[in-house]
Enzyme design. Structure first.
Site, PDB file in Angstrom:
ATOM      1  N   HIS A  51       0.867  -1.182   0.000  1.00  0.00           N
ATOM      2  CA  HIS A  51       0.000   0.000   0.000  1.00  0.00           C
ATOM      3  C   HIS A  51       0.906   1.234   0.000  1.00  0.00           C
ATOM      4  CE1 HIS A  51      -2.711   3.027   1.837  1.00  0.00           C
ATOM      5  NE2 HIS A  51      -3.701   2.271   1.421  1.00  0.00           N
ATOM      6  N   ASP A  79       3.257  -4.331   8.036  1.00  0.00           N
ATOM      7  CA  ASP A  79       2.056  -3.531   7.883  1.00  0.00           C
ATOM      8  C   ASP A  79       0.868  -4.454   8.149  1.00  0.00           C
ATOM      9  OD1 ASP A  79      -0.185  -2.211   7.049  1.00  0.00           O
ATOM     10  OD2 ASP A  79       0.630  -1.588   5.102  1.00  0.00           O
ATOM     11  N   GLN A 137      -4.270  -4.794   7.183  1.00  0.00           N
ATOM     12  CA  GLN A 137      -5.284  -5.736   6.676  1.00  0.00           C
ATOM     13  C   GLN A 137      -5.257  -7.067   7.422  1.00  0.00           C
ATOM     14  OE1 GLN A 137      -7.694  -5.041   4.626  1.00  0.00           O
ATOM     15  NE2 GLN A 137      -6.990  -3.133   3.711  1.00  0.00           N
ATOM     16  N   LYS A 197     -10.397  -0.182  10.496  1.00  0.00           N
ATOM     17  CA  LYS A 197     -10.612  -1.383   9.677  1.00  0.00           C
ATOM     18  C   LYS A 197     -10.979  -2.586  10.540  1.00  0.00           C
ATOM     19  CE  LYS A 197      -7.116  -0.059   6.264  1.00  0.00           C
ATOM     20  NZ  LYS A 197      -7.826   0.440   5.085  1.00  0.00           N
ATOM     21  N   CYS A 246      -4.821   2.468  -3.620  1.00  0.00           N
ATOM     22  CA  CYS A 246      -3.563   2.940  -3.029  1.00  0.00           C
ATOM     23  C   CYS A 246      -2.444   1.913  -3.199  1.00  0.00           C
ATOM     24  CB  CYS A 246      -3.724   3.303  -1.565  1.00  0.00           C
ATOM     25  SG  CYS A 246      -4.895   4.629  -1.299  1.00  0.00           S
TER      26      CYS A 246
HETATM   27  N1  7TS Z   1      -1.653  -0.664   4.673  1.00  0.00           N
HETATM   28  C1  7TS Z   1      -2.557  -1.420   4.047  1.00  0.00           C
HETATM   29  C2  7TS Z   1      -2.192  -2.800   3.630  1.00  0.00           C
HETATM   30  C3  7TS Z   1      -3.821  -0.905   3.798  1.00  0.00           C
HETATM   31  O1  7TS Z   1      -4.715  -1.670   3.171  1.00  0.00           O
HETATM   32  C4  7TS Z   1      -4.135   0.414   4.202  1.00  0.00           C
HETATM   33  C5  7TS Z   1      -5.448   1.054   3.907  1.00  0.00           C
HETATM   34  C6  7TS Z   1      -3.157   1.132   4.882  1.00  0.00           C
HETATM   35  C7  7TS Z   1      -1.929   0.580   5.091  1.00  0.00           C
HETATM   36  C8  7TS Z   1      -3.385   2.514   5.383  1.00  0.00           C
HETATM   37  O2  7TS Z   1      -4.335   2.536   6.384  1.00  0.00           O
HETATM   38  P1  7TS Z   1      -4.767   3.938   7.002  1.00  0.00           P
HETATM   39  O3  7TS Z   1      -5.831   3.575   7.978  1.00  0.00           O
HETATM   40  O4  7TS Z   1      -3.577   4.515   7.629  1.00  0.00           O
HETATM   41  O5  7TS Z   1      -5.289   4.748   5.867  1.00  0.00           O
HETATM   42  N2  7TS Z   1      -6.127   0.481   2.823  1.00  0.00           N
HETATM   43  C9  7TS Z   1      -7.215   0.971   2.189  1.00  0.00           C
HETATM   44  C10 7TS Z   1      -7.826   0.278   1.175  1.00  0.00           C
HETATM   45  O6  7TS Z   1      -7.489  -0.816   0.764  1.00  0.00           O
HETATM   46  N3  7TS Z   1      -8.854   1.025   0.712  1.00  0.00           N
HETATM   47  O7  7TS Z   1      -8.910   2.149   1.417  1.00  0.00           O
HETATM   48  C11 7TS Z   1      -7.875   2.143   2.344  1.00  0.00           C
END
Ligand code: 7TS
Length: 408
Positions: A124, A201, A204, A227, A366
């Site tokens: 990501h 990371d 997910q 999430k 992303c």
């Molecule tokens: N890493 C992964 C693997 C992700 O899927 C996401 C967000 C992030 C980091 C960042 O998370 P945040 O909460 O800091 O924004 N992924 C997604 C997605 O798949 N669609 O919208 C956000």
């Protein structure tokens, strides 16, 4: 509250609403952000109605209650990922900020020009751009583990990159596009043998799989509350205590200090050392409630439910002529199906699905380099969570046949 996966759907008020008049909502976009159960909404509502004050400072009843609730959530998070101590749970804004914290604090203190960082093609942007920024500013070199046609990491290439003695290896536990679940324990063991630190990371994975930081093998783990049934605005950096102790402070201000004089400051103890300013208190309380909710259901059960759903979803999707799903087979992935439909742009797919109340995401999610790897500008993505059912998959499939008819 049901505390049973079979009936947990009714814990999520939003899932009872219609998407459009007369059209039920089929929510398949939890990869972007999950919905919230009643218990999380109520915990945050109660907090504001009954307990709100700033934390860690006031000597009055509300400040004490707010502090107890907020810090209690840290204990829940510690138990949830089996961290050795609550000092290892650093609250951030989200997974993105947790990764940036490592890039700004640990990496800038420990890396210099010419040092190597190994990333992967399936990251990501949150686990790419902070390292690009670092490369631009201090001259570290980035290497990327290629992704195979099946959507897995190329482990031979990984082993070769490790011979270049990287200082850090940073990769996603689970791809937000391919759904690939990476073998963290063995990747981390190899990285450590090569002398690298390991950042995982978990944005997910922590919401969907049992994650135990004492067996995972990582040095850093980043994830977001929103999430995993919790609110937006709060995330977690977990790291081993001795690493956190040795890391320089990140942002400066109130709460992160022990003492301030005009000549300088002395940082606070962990975890506060990395938490400058008034934190996201209600969000912390909500995260605690989310973690308690997931613990009640059991993460093994959550993972098994999603495995069952993705197996069914892949079967159903792959029987639709023209549909191609990206990523490994169901045994190697979590509840994410990124797909294309021949001759139809993913945005058009998502738009037609939305008319049927089926919420999916379309775009590059992303993960632009990963899409480039597969020669794609965009995909449509259905992502599943604990409240999804086979009926949701069926509604997605019926709607996809409608898309085909419209664009045929
Ligand atoms: N890493 C992964 C693997 C992700 O899927 C996401 C967000 C992030 C980091 C960042 O998370 P945040 O909460 O800091 O924004 N992924 C997604 C997605 O798949 N669609 O919208 C956000």
């Amino acid at each position: 509250m049901t505390h049973s996966l079979a009936t947990c759907r009714s814990d999520f008020p939003i899932l009872a609403r219609e998407a459009h008049p007369g059209v039920p909502l089929t929510f398949l976009d939890s990869g972007a952000s999950s919905q919230k159960p009643e218990s999380v909404i109520r915990a945050m509502d109660d907090y504001y109605r009954l307990h709100h004050a700033n934390v860690h400072r006031g000597i009055h009843v509300l400040a004490e209650e707010a502090t107890a609730l907020y810090e209690g959530s840290r204990d829940s998070v510690q138990r949830f990922i089996n961290a050795a101590t609550r000092k290892e749970i650093i609250y951030t804004r989200n997974a993105t900020e947790a990764i940036n914290l490592v890039a700004y604090s640990w990496a800038r203190a420990n890396l210099k020009a010419g040092d190597r960082i190994v990333l992967t093609e399936m990251e990501h942007h949150a686990n790419l751009v902070p390292w690009h920024i670092l490369a631009g500013q201090i001259g570290v070199e980035l290497d990327f583990v290629p992704v195979t046609d099946d959507g897995l990491l190329d482990l031979d290439a990984y082993a070769r990159l490790l011979t270049r003695e990287p200082k850090l290896v940073a990769f996603t536990h689970m791809s937000n596009v391919l759904g690939t679940i990476n073998p963290v324990e063995s990747l981390a063991a190899q990285a450590h043998a090569a002398g690298a630190k390991v950042l995982v990371d978990g944005a997910q994975s922590v919401p969907h799989l049992p994650v135990d930081v004492q067996t995972l093998g990582a040095d850093f783990l980043a994830f977001s509350a929103h999430k995993m049934c919790g609110p937006t605005g709060i995330g977690v950096l977990w790291a081993r205590q001795e690493l956190l102790e040795a890391m320089p402070v990140f942002m400066g201000g109130g709460d992160m200090i022990r003492k301030v004089t005009l000549a300088g400051f002395k940082p606070n103890d962990l975890p506060y050392k990395f938490e400058a300013g008034t934190p996201a208190i209600a969000e912390g309380v909500g995260l605690g409630a989310a973690v308690d909710y997931l613990t009640g259901l059991g993460m093994e059960a959550v993972a098994a439910h999603e495995r069952e759903l993705i197996t069914y979803a892949l079967e159903r999707l792959e029987e639709i002529p023209g549909v191609r799903v990206y990523g490994p087979p169901a045994e190697r992935k979590g509840g994410v199906a990124a797909f294309t439909l021949e001759g139809v742009h993913p945005h058009d797919i998502a738009q037609v699905l939305d008319r049927d109340g089926v919420a999916v995401r379309a775009g590059h999610h992303c993960a632009q380099p990963l899409h480039e790897r597969f020669d794609l500008a965009a995909t449509a993505r259905a992502s599943f969570y604990l409240y999804n059912t086979r009926d949701d998959v069926d509604r997605l499939v019926v709607s996809l046949y409608r898309v085909k008819k419209l664009f045929a």
